[in-house]
Design an enzyme around this catalytic site. Structure first.
Site, PDB file in Angstrom:
ATOM      1  N   TYR A 250     -16.195  37.110  18.438  1.00  8.89           N
ATOM      2  CA  TYR A 250     -17.047  37.976  19.259  1.00  8.89           C
ATOM      3  C   TYR A 250     -16.301  38.514  20.493  1.00  8.89           C
ATOM      4  CZ  TYR A 250     -21.373  36.975  16.663  1.00  8.89           C
ATOM      5  OH  TYR A 250     -22.357  36.902  15.703  1.00  8.89           O
TER       6      TYR A 250
ATOM      7  N   HIS B  44     -24.793  37.603  10.153  1.00 12.27           N
ATOM      8  CA  HIS B  44     -23.858  38.574  10.735  1.00 12.27           C
ATOM      9  C   HIS B  44     -23.268  39.409   9.616  1.00 12.27           C
ATOM     10  CE1 HIS B  44     -20.255  40.226  12.643  1.00 12.27           C
ATOM     11  NE2 HIS B  44     -19.623  39.818  11.556  1.00 12.27           N
TER      12      HIS B  44
ATOM     13  N   ASN C 243     -30.950  35.602  14.898  1.00  7.04           N
ATOM     14  CA  ASN C 243     -31.151  36.645  13.878  1.00  7.04           C
ATOM     15  C   ASN C 243     -30.464  36.356  12.540  1.00  7.04           C
ATOM     16  OD1 ASN C 243     -28.591  37.185  14.737  1.00  7.04           O
ATOM     17  ND2 ASN C 243     -28.965  39.322  15.307  1.00  7.04           N
TER      18      ASN C 243
ATOM     19  N   ARG D 198     -33.261  40.268   8.207  1.00 14.66           N
ATOM     20  CA  ARG D 198     -33.843  39.972   9.524  1.00 14.66           C
ATOM     21  C   ARG D 198     -35.310  40.403   9.587  1.00 14.66           C
ATOM     22  NH1 ARG D 198     -28.475  42.375  12.428  1.00 14.66           N
ATOM     23  NH2 ARG D 198     -27.251  40.454  12.559  1.00 14.66           N
TER      24      ARG D 198
ATOM     25  N   THR E 167     -30.061  44.667  14.678  1.00 17.52           N
ATOM     26  CA  THR E 167     -29.662  43.471  15.435  1.00 17.52           C
ATOM     27  C   THR E 167     -30.885  42.729  15.965  1.00 17.52           C
ATOM     28  OG1 THR E 167     -27.632  44.587  16.065  1.00 17.52           O
ATOM     29  CG2 THR E 167     -28.244  42.668  17.381  1.00 17.52           C
TER      30      THR E 167
ATOM     31  N   GLU F 273     -12.110  40.366  10.739  1.00 20.17           N
ATOM     32  CA  GLU F 273     -12.954  39.170  10.600  1.00 20.17           C
ATOM     33  C   GLU F 273     -12.554  38.361   9.353  1.00 20.17           C
ATOM     34  OE1 GLU F 273     -16.897  40.871  10.773  1.00 20.17           O
ATOM     35  OE2 GLU F 273     -16.702  41.297  12.915  1.00 20.17           O
TER      36      GLU F 273
ATOM     37  N   LYS G 148     -25.677  32.493   9.950  1.00 24.67           N
ATOM     38  CA  LYS G 148     -25.529  31.837  11.250  1.00 24.67           C
ATOM     39  C   LYS G 148     -26.201  30.447  11.215  1.00 24.67           C
ATOM     40  CE  LYS G 148     -25.271  36.194  13.820  1.00 24.67           C
ATOM     41  NZ  LYS G 148     -25.858  37.017  14.914  1.00 24.67           N
TER      42      LYS G 148
ATOM     43  N   ARG H 299     -24.844  46.008   6.276  1.00 25.39           N
ATOM     44  CA  ARG H 299     -25.595  46.117   7.540  1.00 25.39           C
ATOM     45  C   ARG H 299     -27.042  46.545   7.264  1.00 25.39           C
ATOM     46  NH1 ARG H 299     -23.412  44.554  12.605  1.00 25.39           N
ATOM     47  NH2 ARG H 299     -24.313  46.374  13.600  1.00 25.39           N
TER      48      ARG H 299
HETATM   49  P1  RTP Z   1     -23.665  40.472  14.528  1.00 32.49           P
HETATM   50  O1  RTP Z   1     -22.303  40.828  15.094  1.00 32.49           O
HETATM   51  O2  RTP Z   1     -24.050  39.040  14.768  1.00 32.49           O
HETATM   52  O3  RTP Z   1     -23.819  40.920  13.112  1.00 32.49           O
HETATM   53  O4  RTP Z   1     -24.708  41.334  15.328  1.00 32.49           O
HETATM   54  P2  RTP Z   1     -24.705  42.854  15.623  1.00 32.49           P
HETATM   55  O5  RTP Z   1     -23.391  43.500  15.294  1.00 32.49           O
HETATM   56  O6  RTP Z   1     -25.907  43.404  14.944  1.00 32.49           O
HETATM   57  O7  RTP Z   1     -24.916  42.847  17.202  1.00 32.49           O
HETATM   58  P3  RTP Z   1     -23.885  42.659  18.370  1.00 32.49           P
HETATM   59  O8  RTP Z   1     -24.216  43.659  19.412  1.00 32.49           O
HETATM   60  O9  RTP Z   1     -22.473  42.579  17.870  1.00 32.49           O
HETATM   61  O10 RTP Z   1     -24.321  41.230  18.938  1.00 32.49           O
HETATM   62  C1  RTP Z   1     -23.867  40.061  18.344  1.00 32.49           C
HETATM   63  C2  RTP Z   1     -24.968  39.031  18.341  1.00 32.49           C
HETATM   64  O11 RTP Z   1     -25.267  38.676  19.690  1.00 32.49           O
HETATM   65  C3  RTP Z   1     -26.628  38.346  19.805  1.00 32.49           C
HETATM   66  N1  RTP Z   1     -27.240  39.204  20.801  1.00 32.49           N
HETATM   67  N2  RTP Z   1     -28.046  38.743  21.716  1.00 32.49           N
HETATM   68  N3  RTP Z   1     -29.786  38.500  23.920  1.00 32.49           N
HETATM   69  C4  RTP Z   1     -29.348  39.689  23.574  1.00 32.49           C
HETATM   70  O12 RTP Z   1     -29.664  40.700  24.159  1.00 32.49           O
HETATM   71  C5  RTP Z   1     -28.425  39.780  22.456  1.00 32.49           C
HETATM   72  N4  RTP Z   1     -27.845  40.884  22.020  1.00 32.49           N
HETATM   73  C6  RTP Z   1     -27.084  40.505  20.955  1.00 32.49           C
HETATM   74  C7  RTP Z   1     -27.267  38.575  18.445  1.00 32.49           C
HETATM   75  O13 RTP Z   1     -27.310  37.332  17.752  1.00 32.49           O
HETATM   76  C8  RTP Z   1     -26.304  39.528  17.780  1.00 32.49           C
HETATM   77  O14 RTP Z   1     -26.386  39.444  16.386  1.00 32.49           O
END
Ligand code: RTP
Length: 151
Positions: free
Chosen positions: A52, A118, A115, A105, A94, A129, A12, A88
């Protein structure tokens, strides 16, 4: 040769700005995964909204798109045994505060909104993707180490 899987891994904008690109690539290389696509991209908000799409409606969505569009990202496809799940695990949780030391992370991040990386969360999302970020396709080649990494 064992069943191979592909996953989409992205450094990122914060990971790029913090010079962690080499470190992240190195971890995937050393683990035994094979790099089959790689590029530096400054993505548009529209492109990131597609990436997203599942999170549209979340309170953090606008901030997430702004952060992801704030600078270039490194888009990659890695291939290998159980690449999605293992990718992962290598990234960590996350929320970096919940990430184990030894994960990317867990070693380099503190805030969920910064973080660093991705990784696809399922084989189906990985394929979507990869198609979104690499419409031109990936590269096929033989890696001479494969017979030493896989049975
Ligand atoms: P990613 O897609 O980036 O690998 O992350 P992930 O699956 O672990 O988590 P996801 O729920 O898909 O969330 C995507 C990205 O959104 C940001 N996020 N911010 N402020 C918050 O509560 C929050 N929750 C998620 C994070 O950058 C997360 O990686």
């Amino acid at each position: 040769m064992s069943v191979q899987e592909r996953t989409y891994i992205m450094v990122k904008p914060d990971g790029v700005q913090r010079s962690l690109v080499g470190e992240i690539i190195s971890r995937f290389e050393k683990r035994g995964f094979k790099l089959i696509a790689l590029k530096l991209v400054h993505a548009t908000p529209e492109h990131l909204e597609k990436h997203y799409a599942d999170l549209k409606g979340k309170a953090f969505f606008p901030g997430l798109i702004k952060y992801m569009a704030s600078g270039p990202v490194v888009a990659m496809v890695w291939q290998g045994l159980d690449a999605v799940k293992t990718g992962r695990v290598m990234l960590g949780a996350t929320n970096p505060l919940a990430s184990n030391p030894g994960t990317i992370r867990g070693d380099y991040a503190l805030a969920v909104g910064r973080n660093i990386c991705h990784g696809s969360d399922a084989v189906e999302s990985a394929e979507k993707e990869i198609a979104l970020w690499f419409p031109e396709g990936v590269v096929q080649y033989t890696n001479s180490q494969e017979s030493w990494v896989f049975e």
